[in-house]
Design a protein around this motif. Structure first.
Motif, PDB file in Angstrom:
ATOM      1  N   ARG A  29       0.851  -1.184   0.000  1.00  0.00           N
ATOM      2  CA  ARG A  29       0.000   0.000   0.000  1.00  0.00           C
ATOM      3  C   ARG A  29       0.894   1.243   0.000  1.00  0.00           C
ATOM      4  NH1 ARG A  29      -5.363  -0.966  -1.299  1.00  0.00           N
ATOM      5  NH2 ARG A  29      -5.907  -3.044  -0.476  1.00  0.00           N
ATOM      6  N   LEU A  30       0.502   2.271  -0.754  1.00  0.00           N
ATOM      7  CA  LEU A  30       1.305   3.483  -0.856  1.00  0.00           C
ATOM      8  C   LEU A  30       1.339   4.183   0.496  1.00  0.00           C
ATOM      9  CD1 LEU A  30       2.875   5.400  -2.762  1.00  0.00           C
ATOM     10  CD2 LEU A  30       0.716   6.661  -3.073  1.00  0.00           C
ATOM     11  N   ALA A  31       2.556   4.479   0.965  1.00  0.00           N
ATOM     12  CA  ALA A  31       2.712   5.208   2.220  1.00  0.00           C
ATOM     13  C   ALA A  31       2.896   6.702   1.947  1.00  0.00           C
ATOM     14  CB  ALA A  31       3.898   4.660   3.017  1.00  0.00           C
ATOM     15  N   VAL A  32       3.738   7.025   0.968  1.00  0.00           N
ATOM     16  CA  VAL A  32       3.991   8.431   0.654  1.00  0.00           C
ATOM     17  C   VAL A  32       4.594   8.517  -0.751  1.00  0.00           C
ATOM     18  CG1 VAL A  32       6.333   8.470   1.600  1.00  0.00           C
ATOM     19  CG2 VAL A  32       4.994  10.576   1.567  1.00  0.00           C
ATOM     20  N   CYS A  33       4.377   9.636  -1.416  1.00  0.00           N
ATOM     21  CA  CYS A  33       5.001   9.903  -2.716  1.00  0.00           C
ATOM     22  C   CYS A  33       5.096  11.423  -2.891  1.00  0.00           C
ATOM     23  CB  CYS A  33       4.213   9.266  -3.870  1.00  0.00           C
ATOM     24  SG  CYS A  33       2.576  10.018  -4.116  1.00  0.00           S
ATOM     25  N   ASN A  34       5.855  11.863  -3.913  1.00  0.00           N
ATOM     26  CA  ASN A  34       5.953  13.297  -4.166  1.00  0.00           C
ATOM     27  C   ASN A  34       5.231  13.636  -5.477  1.00  0.00           C
ATOM     28  OD1 ASN A  34       7.710  12.235  -5.987  1.00  0.00           O
ATOM     29  ND2 ASN A  34       9.469  13.508  -5.442  1.00  0.00           N
ATOM     30  N   PRO A  35       4.965  14.917  -5.722  1.00  0.00           N
ATOM     31  CA  PRO A  35       4.229  15.298  -6.953  1.00  0.00           C
ATOM     32  C   PRO A  35       4.923  14.845  -8.226  1.00  0.00           C
ATOM     33  CG  PRO A  35       4.271  17.127  -5.376  1.00  0.00           C
ATOM     34  CD  PRO A  35       5.184  16.077  -4.827  1.00  0.00           C
ATOM     35  N   ARG A  36       6.250  14.767  -8.220  1.00  0.00           N
ATOM     36  CA  ARG A  36       6.988  14.353  -9.419  1.00  0.00           C
ATOM     37  C   ARG A  36       6.597  12.940  -9.836  1.00  0.00           C
ATOM     38  NH1 ARG A  36       8.845  15.296 -14.212  1.00  0.00           N
ATOM     39  NH2 ARG A  36      10.950  14.517 -14.647  1.00  0.00           N
ATOM     40  N   TYR A  37       6.240  12.089  -8.838  1.00  0.00           N
ATOM     41  CA  TYR A  37       5.828  10.703  -9.119  1.00  0.00           C
ATOM     42  C   TYR A  37       4.536  10.698  -9.947  1.00  0.00           C
ATOM     43  CZ  TYR A  37       3.982   6.012  -7.955  1.00  0.00           C
ATOM     44  OH  TYR A  37       3.450   4.743  -7.990  1.00  0.00           O
ATOM     45  N   GLN A  38       3.568  11.501  -9.556  1.00  0.00           N
ATOM     46  CA  GLN A  38       2.315  11.562 -10.322  1.00  0.00           C
ATOM     47  C   GLN A  38       2.542  12.187 -11.690  1.00  0.00           C
ATOM     48  OE1 GLN A  38      -0.730  13.993  -8.523  1.00  0.00           O
ATOM     49  NE2 GLN A  38      -2.379  13.035  -9.721  1.00  0.00           N
ATOM     50  N   GLU A  39       3.363  13.235 -11.727  1.00  0.00           N
ATOM     51  CA  GLU A  39       3.605  13.955 -12.976  1.00  0.00           C
ATOM     52  C   GLU A  39       4.334  13.071 -13.981  1.00  0.00           C
ATOM     53  OE1 GLU A  39       6.494  17.610 -14.421  1.00  0.00           O
ATOM     54  OE2 GLU A  39       5.786  17.561 -12.345  1.00  0.00           O
ATOM     55  N   MET A  40       5.346  12.285 -13.510  1.00  0.00           N
ATOM     56  CA  MET A  40       6.144  11.482 -14.435  1.00  0.00           C
ATOM     57  C   MET A  40       5.302  10.403 -15.112  1.00  0.00           C
ATOM     58  SD  MET A  40       9.604   9.252 -13.694  1.00  0.00           S
ATOM     59  CE  MET A  40      10.652  10.693 -13.595  1.00  0.00           C
ATOM     60  N   PHE A  41       4.395   9.756 -14.365  1.00  0.00           N
ATOM     61  CA  PHE A  41       3.650   8.617 -14.919  1.00  0.00           C
ATOM     62  C   PHE A  41       2.203   8.953 -15.224  1.00  0.00           C
ATOM     63  CE2 PHE A  41       7.023   6.684 -12.304  1.00  0.00           C
ATOM     64  CZ  PHE A  41       7.685   5.978 -13.298  1.00  0.00           C
ATOM     65  N   GLY A  42       1.789  10.226 -15.041  1.00  0.00           N
ATOM     66  CA  GLY A  42       0.428  10.615 -15.370  1.00  0.00           C
ATOM     67  C   GLY A  42      -0.604   9.840 -14.574  1.00  0.00           C
ATOM     68  N   LEU A  43      -0.364   9.638 -13.309  1.00  0.00           N
ATOM     69  CA  LEU A  43      -1.262   8.832 -12.477  1.00  0.00           C
ATOM     70  C   LEU A  43      -2.467   9.644 -12.033  1.00  0.00           C
ATOM     71  CD1 LEU A  43       1.401   7.102 -10.210  1.00  0.00           C
ATOM     72  CD2 LEU A  43       0.176   6.094 -12.143  1.00  0.00           C
ATOM     73  N   PRO A  44      -3.624   9.030 -11.941  1.00  0.00           N
ATOM     74  CA  PRO A  44      -4.801   9.731 -11.417  1.00  0.00           C
ATOM     75  C   PRO A  44      -4.638   9.976  -9.909  1.00  0.00           C
ATOM     76  CG  PRO A  44      -5.310   7.425 -11.781  1.00  0.00           C
ATOM     77  CD  PRO A  44      -3.943   7.657 -12.354  1.00  0.00           C
ATOM     78  N   ASP A  45      -5.441  10.899  -9.370  1.00  0.00           N
ATOM     79  CA  ASP A  45      -5.327  11.263  -7.954  1.00  0.00           C
ATOM     80  C   ASP A  45      -5.554  10.069  -7.034  1.00  0.00           C
ATOM     81  OD1 ASP A  45      -4.830  13.812  -8.741  1.00  0.00           O
ATOM     82  OD2 ASP A  45      -6.868  14.556  -8.378  1.00  0.00           O
ATOM     83  N   ALA A  46      -6.434   9.146  -7.422  1.00  0.00           N
ATOM     84  CA  ALA A  46      -6.744   8.004  -6.543  1.00  0.00           C
ATOM     85  C   ALA A  46      -5.535   7.123  -6.302  1.00  0.00           C
ATOM     86  CB  ALA A  46      -7.876   7.169  -7.159  1.00  0.00           C
ATOM     87  N   LEU A  47      -4.564   7.115  -7.247  1.00  0.00           N
ATOM     88  CA  LEU A  47      -3.401   6.240  -7.116  1.00  0.00           C
ATOM     89  C   LEU A  47      -2.209   6.932  -6.452  1.00  0.00           C
ATOM     90  CD1 LEU A  47      -3.470   4.289 -10.515  1.00  0.00           C
ATOM     91  CD2 LEU A  47      -4.308   3.564  -8.263  1.00  0.00           C
ATOM     92  N   VAL A  48      -2.366   8.182  -6.021  1.00  0.00           N
ATOM     93  CA  VAL A  48      -1.268   8.838  -5.315  1.00  0.00           C
ATOM     94  C   VAL A  48      -1.672   9.215  -3.890  1.00  0.00           C
ATOM     95  CG1 VAL A  48      -0.197   9.708  -7.418  1.00  0.00           C
ATOM     96  CG2 VAL A  48      -1.922  11.107  -6.262  1.00  0.00           C
ATOM     97  N   ARG A  49      -2.836   8.721  -3.471  1.00  0.00           N
ATOM     98  CA  ARG A  49      -3.229   8.947  -2.082  1.00  0.00           C
ATOM     99  C   ARG A  49      -2.655   7.833  -1.204  1.00  0.00           C
ATOM    100  NH1 ARG A  49      -8.661   9.678  -4.358  1.00  0.00           N
ATOM    101  NH2 ARG A  49      -9.057  11.909  -4.653  1.00  0.00           N
ATOM    102  N   PRO A  50      -2.304   8.121   0.056  1.00  0.00           N
ATOM    103  CA  PRO A  50      -1.827   7.051   0.965  1.00  0.00           C
ATOM    104  C   PRO A  50      -2.840   5.910   1.039  1.00  0.00           C
ATOM    105  CG  PRO A  50      -1.432   9.204   1.951  1.00  0.00           C
ATOM    106  CD  PRO A  50      -2.241   9.456   0.706  1.00  0.00           C
TER     107      PRO A  50
END
Length: 658
Positions: A29-50
């Motif tokens: 389960r995702l514990a933490v990530c930075n905005p660059r992670y979402q930006e690099m892979f174009g992930l939706p908001d639901a996949l970058v929440r803890p």
């Protein structure tokens, strides 16, 4: 720092990192990530929440073609999820569906899960391709080696980072291990094959007073002293050969009993370069005392049965003698010689009562009766009892260490043991024509662990056989005149208390018997208090004497002869304590009376007295009902008994004297 402030600072720090970063826990389960992670892979908001699922993230990327043509989506997801569960460090470079290149560097976390850093290396790859295109004169093999070298350098940097993290974790682990060992009430150490300390938790000095605290770098003999070294060196050498060893011994200087466990180092090798011995040393003084007392109690079972009536009648007679002598001692104008004779008679009567109780205890288990004791009056009484038995020219010297204070002792047993040793010393010196010779009795503390009582004489000392067998029952050097039970009784009494007895010869001549008893300081006496005592006793003579003792102690007394009369008087609200004999006139006994009064007067302090031996069934039943005082007894013993009985009763009023 508030948790919210800490979280904001952490988030701000992650946002400054140019690479994409994600941390998944051990449940994927995702514990933490930075905005660059979402930006690099174009992930939706639901996949970058803890709490976002790693499996769903992979499924999204596979369908986007992040890993090439989708093909069997679920199989591709399954393979990558299984690889992630292994939590293994990895580094790889791959080209994405949009044509850009990315390096992926993953490292597992100590608590489970992993952290992954994604770096866009497109510019590096373009430079490599440009270099290949513009350097046709270079062989393809050289370019390939250059590319491999670049990748190897990046992998080396990743490995170095993981090694630094591992080193940090090992340092923390070592610090925690040392903290735990420092807190343990034992000495933990390691010695190399040359028996030099390489590790110690610095507990040696607190375990064995007088030894150094920091022994790292010291040789074994230098650290522990000659006595412990001589006792343990043979076991140490066996342990170096691969054998476990356990040794219990007494440290002579401190009197501590210690247990040393020696375990071979698993690295022990025939060449003698590695390995050594692990040591675990613990203080088992209290354990040894309790074990000795238990073993001695078990050994004291005897088959003889004595009638309780004989012990009962003689105890009553001695109670009357003690009471009359106490009255005589308080007469005004008593000559000093008469007062001294009264004291000697009282001491002899108390000793007779103690011996009588011992006779009664032969058919049952021996029970210690420790009391708060001032040694000075105890030894004065002993001098009074022993002096008439010594020849005119023989001297008895008593040396008491200052500041010993009150200690818990079985007074009767201690006096009996010391009197036995004094009379043995008298016989050893012999009754010469001038009756000369000296006996010395000393009392001192040993390292706040033992009370040491020693008796020395000027006689010929012990023979070699006597040193070996002197404590055995029925062994005597007096021929037909000796029973061989004196030293055996001393050993029996000391062992029951958890102590020891040692026989030795003095360097300057004569014998020395050392009696060591556990040193247990007594609490300060409670303040004086008075109460109205209901005294229940069917013997008029004993009732009179006990009443006078109670009055002299400051109490008021109401008397009853039977349990029926006592029940009626006990309803008076002024009654503060009931003291009853076990055997009363009529069918109702003292225990019966107390059992009925417990329902009528809850919280009333109650106690029993008796001349019956401990083996008597009625006394055994009485002991389950209340505290029992054995006859005969002196006023001081009665006072201490009543204080203890009153303090043991819940809800009992204990008014102090002004």
């Amino acid at each position: 720092m508030q948790p919210e402030t800490y979280e904001k600072l952490t988030r701000a720090g992650l946002n400054l990192i140019q690479q994409a970063l994600s941390i998944f826990d051990s449940d994927l389960r995702l514990a933490v990530c930075n905005p660059r992670y979402q930006e690099m892979f174009g992930l939706p908001d639901a996949l970058v929440r803890p709490g976002a699922s790693f499996e769903e993230t992979i499924r999204f990327l596979v369908r986007r073609g992040e890993y090439g043509p989708p093909g069997d989506v679920e199989e591709a997801v399954r393979q990558r999820v299984e690889t992630a569960r292994d939590f293994r460090p990895h580094y790889m470079e791959r080209q994405r569906a949009n044509g850009r290149w990315v390096s992926v560097e993953g490292a597992p976390l100590a608590q489970g899960g992993w952290v992954t850093v994604y770096t866009d290396i497109t510019e590096i790859k373009l430079q490599e391709q440009l270099l290949r295109a513009r350097s046709e004169e270079l062989s393809g093999q050289l370019l390939t080696h250059a590319e491999r070298l670049g990748m190897a350098n990046r992998q080396l940097a990743s490995t170095n980072a993981m090694l630094e993290e591992t080193q940090r974790e090992l340092t923390e682990m070592e610090a925690r291990t040392r903290l735990v060992t420092e807190m343990m009430p034992a000495h933990i150490a390691h010695l190399d094959r040359n028996l030099v300390y390489t590790y110690s938790n610095r507990r040696l000095s607190s375990l064995v007073p007088g030894l150094p605290a920091n022994v790292v770098g010291m040789r074994f003999e230098e650290a522990v002293g000659a006595q412990l070294h001589a006792s343990l060196i043979a076991d140490m050498h066996r342990t170096l050969q691969g054998e476990d060893a356990v040794r219990e011994l007494t440290h002579e200087d401190s009197g501590r009993r210690i247990r040393v466990v020696m375990t071979p180092d698993p690295r022990n090798a025939p060449d003698g370069q590695d390995g050594g011995v692990y040591l675990l040393t613990t203080d088992i003084t209290a354990e040894t005392q309790a074990r000795a007392a238990l073993m001695q109690t078990r050994k004291r079972e005897v088959a003889a049965q004595l009638t309780s009536g004989l012990a009962h009648d003689f105890s009553n007679l001695l109670t009357i003698i003690l009471g009359l002598q106490d009255k005589l001692a308080r007469l005004p104008g008593l000559p000093p010689e008469a007062a001294e004779a009264v004291r000697a008679t009282q001491a002899a009567a108390r000793r007779g009562g103690t011996l009588l109780r011992r006779i009664g205890e032969m058919s049952g288990a021996r029970v210690l009766n420790p009391q708060a004791t001032d040694l000075e009056p105890l030894l004065d009484d002993l001098r009074m009892m022993a002096s008439p038995s010594l020849p005119a020219g023989m001297r008895l010297g008593i040396a008491l260490e200052p500041g010993l204070g009150r200690v818990m002792l079985d007074q009767g047993a201690t006096q009996d043991a010391l009197l036995n040793l004094i009379l043995n010393a008298r016989d050893a010196i012999g009754c010469s024509e001038d009756g000369g010779g000296q006996i010395r009795l000393s009392a001192r503390r040993v390292q706040d662990t033992w009370l040491e009582l020693a008796v020395e004489d000027d006689g010929p000392g012990f023979t070699d056989e006597a040193l070996k067998r002197g404590l055995d029952p029925f062994y005597t050097t007096k021929g037909a005149e000796g029973s061989g039970l004196g030293l055996a009784m001393v050993y029996d009494q000391a062992s029951l208390a958890g102590g020891t007895v040692r026989l030795a010869n003095r360097p300057e001549g004569g014998a020395r018997v050392t009696l060591r008893l556990p040193l247990r300081p007594a609490a300060d006496p409670a303040p004086d208090e008075t109460r109205l005592v209901l005294l229940v006793e069917d013997s008029a003579e004993i009732r009179m004497l006990v009443r006078e003792m109670l009055v002299d102690l400051g109490h008021r007394v109401i008397e009853a002869e039977t349990a029926e009369d006592a029940r009626a008087l006990a309803l008076l609200p002024e009654i503060g304590m009931v003291l009853s004999d076990i055997q009363l006139k009529g069918e109702e006994t003292g225990p019966d009376l107390l059992a009925r009064l417990r329902g009528l007067r809850p919280g009333l302090a109650m106690a029993l007295m008796t001349s019956l031996p401990p083996s008597d069934p009625l006394r055994a039943r009485a002991a389950r009902e209340a505290a029992v005082l054995a006859k005969p007894f002196a006023p001081a013993e009665l006072d201490a008994f009543l204080r203890a009985a009153a303090s043991a009763m819940p809800g009992t009023a204990r008014p102090a004297l002004p």
